[in-house]
Design a protein around this motif. Sequence first.
Motif, mmCIF file in Angstrom:
data_model
loop_
_atom_site.group_PDB
_atom_site.id
_atom_site.type_symbol
_atom_site.label_atom_id
_atom_site.label_comp_id
_atom_site.label_asym_id
_atom_site.label_seq_id
_atom_site.Cartn_x
_atom_site.Cartn_y
_atom_site.Cartn_z
ATOM 1 N N ALA A 350 0.838 -1.204 0.000
ATOM 2 C CA ALA A 350 0.000 0.000 0.000
ATOM 3 C C ALA A 350 0.871 1.252 0.000
ATOM 4 C CB ALA A 350 -0.921 -0.009 1.213
ATOM 5 N N LEU A 351 1.904 1.237 0.820
ATOM 6 C CA LEU A 351 2.790 2.398 0.899
ATOM 7 C C LEU A 351 3.505 2.625 -0.423
ATOM 8 C CD1 LEU A 351 4.063 4.619 2.602
ATOM 9 C CD2 LEU A 351 5.792 2.959 3.362
ATOM 10 N N ARG A 352 3.945 1.564 -1.060
ATOM 11 C CA ARG A 352 4.644 1.723 -2.340
ATOM 12 C C ARG A 352 3.724 2.316 -3.405
ATOM 13 N NH1 ARG A 352 7.144 -3.171 -0.694
ATOM 14 N NH2 ARG A 352 5.717 -4.490 -1.902
ATOM 15 N N TRP A 353 2.458 1.880 -3.433
ATOM 16 C CA TRP A 353 1.520 2.440 -4.406
ATOM 17 C C TRP A 353 1.270 3.925 -4.130
ATOM 18 C CZ3 TRP A 353 -0.510 1.449 -8.962
ATOM 19 C CH2 TRP A 353 -0.469 0.142 -9.463
ATOM 20 N N ALA A 354 1.148 4.283 -2.866
ATOM 21 C CA ALA A 354 0.912 5.687 -2.522
ATOM 22 C C ALA A 354 2.116 6.550 -2.925
ATOM 23 C CB ALA A 354 0.638 5.815 -1.021
ATOM 24 N N GLU A 355 3.306 6.072 -2.649
ATOM 25 C CA GLU A 355 4.514 6.832 -3.027
ATOM 26 C C GLU A 355 4.620 6.957 -4.545
ATOM 27 O OE1 GLU A 355 7.538 5.829 0.666
ATOM 28 O OE2 GLU A 355 7.331 4.360 -0.963
ATOM 29 N N ARG A 356 4.239 5.899 -5.232
ATOM 30 C CA ARG A 356 4.257 5.952 -6.695
ATOM 31 C C ARG A 356 3.268 6.996 -7.210
ATOM 32 N NH1 ARG A 356 2.315 0.986 -10.672
ATOM 33 N NH2 ARG A 356 2.015 2.279 -12.536
ATOM 34 N N GLY A 357 2.123 7.136 -6.526
ATOM 35 C CA GLY A 357 1.137 8.113 -6.949
ATOM 36 C C GLY A 357 1.666 9.531 -6.912
ATOM 37 N N VAL A 358 2.433 9.854 -5.868
ATOM 38 C CA VAL A 358 3.027 11.186 -5.772
ATOM 39 C C VAL A 358 4.152 11.337 -6.791
ATOM 40 C CG1 VAL A 358 4.373 12.725 -4.285
ATOM 41 C CG2 VAL A 358 2.402 11.469 -3.354
ATOM 42 N N ARG A 359 4.945 10.289 -6.935
ATOM 43 C CA ARG A 359 6.103 10.344 -7.830
ATOM 44 C C ARG A 359 5.690 10.472 -9.289
ATOM 45 N NH1 ARG A 359 8.107 6.116 -6.010
ATOM 46 N NH2 ARG A 359 7.439 4.613 -7.607
ATOM 47 N N ASP A 360 4.601 9.794 -9.682
ATOM 48 C CA ASP A 360 4.204 9.771 -11.083
ATOM 49 C C ASP A 360 3.254 10.901 -11.472
ATOM 50 O OD1 ASP A 360 5.687 7.501 -11.179
ATOM 51 O OD2 ASP A 360 3.999 6.102 -11.382
ATOM 52 N N ALA A 361 2.856 11.725 -10.531
ATOM 53 C CA ALA A 361 1.901 12.796 -10.826
ATOM 54 C C ALA A 361 2.478 13.739 -11.879
ATOM 55 C CB ALA A 361 1.565 13.566 -9.561
ATOM 56 N N ARG A 362 1.676 14.018 -12.886
ATOM 57 C CA ARG A 362 2.144 14.879 -13.983
ATOM 58 C C ARG A 362 2.281 16.330 -13.539
ATOM 59 N NH1 ARG A 362 -2.213 12.555 -18.426
ATOM 60 N NH2 ARG A 362 -1.588 10.357 -18.294
ATOM 61 N N ASP A 363 1.365 16.767 -12.672
ATOM 62 C CA ASP A 363 1.386 18.151 -12.194
ATOM 63 C C ASP A 363 1.436 18.135 -10.667
ATOM 64 O OD1 ASP A 363 1.068 20.780 -11.584
ATOM 65 O OD2 ASP A 363 -0.943 21.002 -12.438
ATOM 66 N N PRO A 364 2.576 18.479 -10.068
ATOM 67 C CA PRO A 364 2.687 18.436 -8.597
ATOM 68 C C PRO A 364 1.609 19.254 -7.894
ATOM 69 C CG PRO A 364 4.842 18.760 -9.608
ATOM 70 C CD PRO A 364 3.841 18.893 -10.709
ATOM 71 N N ALA A 365 1.164 20.335 -8.527
ATOM 72 C CA ALA A 365 0.144 21.180 -7.908
ATOM 73 C C ALA A 365 -1.220 20.520 -7.897
ATOM 74 C CB ALA A 365 0.058 22.519 -8.643
ATOM 75 N N ALA A 366 -1.401 19.479 -8.723
ATOM 76 C CA ALA A 366 -2.699 18.825 -8.822
ATOM 77 C C ALA A 366 -2.765 17.513 -8.057
ATOM 78 C CB ALA A 366 -3.035 18.575 -10.298
ATOM 79 N N VAL A 367 -1.697 17.159 -7.344
ATOM 80 C CA VAL A 367 -1.692 15.891 -6.607
ATOM 81 C C VAL A 367 -2.844 15.871 -5.610
ATOM 82 C CG1 VAL A 367 -0.411 14.475 -4.966
ATOM 83 C CG2 VAL A 367 0.777 15.545 -6.855
#
Length: 557
Positions: A350-367
């Motif tokens: 679960a933690l790895r998927w969550a970290e991937r979500g932040v890492r792969d976000a195209r627009d940091p302001a839209a996370v």
Amino acid sequence: MGGFTEANLRALAGVRSFKRGLGYLDAVSGVEVGDGWVTATVHGTERYEVELTLDGPGEPAGECDCPYGLEGNFCKHLVALGLTVLARSESLPRQRKAARDRARDLDAWLSELSKDELLVLVREQVAEDRQLRRRLELRAASARGDLAEVRARVRELLDIGPFAQYGYVEYADAGAYSDQAGQAVSAIRALTGSGRAADAIILAREAMQLLAEVLESVDDSDGRLGQVGGHLADAHREACCAARPDPEELARWLVGHVLGDADDLTDIDPLDYEDVLGERGMTALRKLAVEAWRGNRTGWAEKYLMERLAKAGGDVEAVIAVHAADLAPNGHTHLVIARELDTAGRPDEALRWAERGVRDARDPAAVDTALVDYLCDRYAQAARLPDVVALRRDHFGARRTLLAYQQLRAAARAAECWQAERERAVALLRADAGRRQQGWYGGPVLVDALLDDKDVDAAWQAATETGAHDRQWLTLADRVRADRPADALGVYVRLAEPLTRQTGNAVYEQLVRLLLSIRDCHQRLGTPDEFTAYITALRTLQKRKRNLMRLMDEHGL
């Protein structure tokens, strides 16, 4: 009446509906008392039929066909009837006894009639009551096994033509159309009850399609047609339970229905048919769902069906696969997957998927902020405070809102590094404030952040240098008034001036609040005469605004 009291009505309706119901006491007419129920007509925007049930298993209940009542609420019309009943409480026992006597006498009389006499009575009612005639005609066709006739009558009942002007059923006619459509559902259920469940399945499916086709042509603001759709879905399942159709055929129909337009009205859940489908049908259902999803991995209906079946089967991997095939660019889907894994007892994944979500976000302001919060909570639980600060720092750097600043501050204080973080954060906000034009909506975040830090002097200086919103200036004036009344006075006078050119009670209240603050500043400065001259001039200019004058008098201004 047991525990039926005014307090019951107030609790059932809530303060607002109860107060509004007090204004409808004179609108109640045609009160009829039965054994355990009371009905009446209440005249509001329209003519509404109201019924109170006094002897239910729990607290008193009621139904009203007004829009608010149809949503299941205890409305003002029910309050009016309830208060009317309470006002007649002394006569209520006698009226209820009379209702029981009438019902007993009627039943006894009907029991004594011969078959021919009953037929004469029924025929009289059929001639006078069109709705009754239609219901009985449908029952007769069902009893004869005349599927063609029942189908024709069902189609007639679902036809919007008699209710539609220019091809659309307006709100005023939607209730009558929904009632008529409900008769079609009753006819289908009657088929099942008479041993013709297979025919009921066919007609239920046809009726669903017909209703789906007219749904957008009916003003169903009250949701009554949606209720008919739900009853129709129930009728279909009842027929399937009775007829036991071929499981694979039923599975094909269910998947097609769920993925089609008709499901918006009926909201059928294929899992409700699990006992009818059996193992063979459920296998077919899962296979068809997978095929549909593979053909359209981003389709909402396809994803929902796959996720529903996967969860029911406890297949976490399948659930993850459904979401992973269509990841949202802001990381929200990653959060959904992380929570599924948490539920399954797999926190590391679960933690790895969550970290991937932040890492792969195209627009940091839209996370997705919920994803950031989730990760910060996980890091905090693992005592990874520097990681919490780093994530909050990055989030603030992308968003630069007051909330993001507050969250960074909380994280940095917990990690005992707020001083250094604050310098960087304030520098970013100061740069933002310098790039924005004075008067932009809401004002610079810099001023709000410094105020939130209780650094009022720095906030005042920032507002002076880079500009601020009137809301921020008012807060600043309130904060410095005790120590710097002259500075606060200048703000209050400036904010009050444009309000003198406006009208309306809300404006007057706002202006009076500012005048009270202006008076306080003059008192602190020892210049009450200047305030008197200011108020005198203001009253002279504003004397035509009676409500303002009254409000100023009330506050001694």
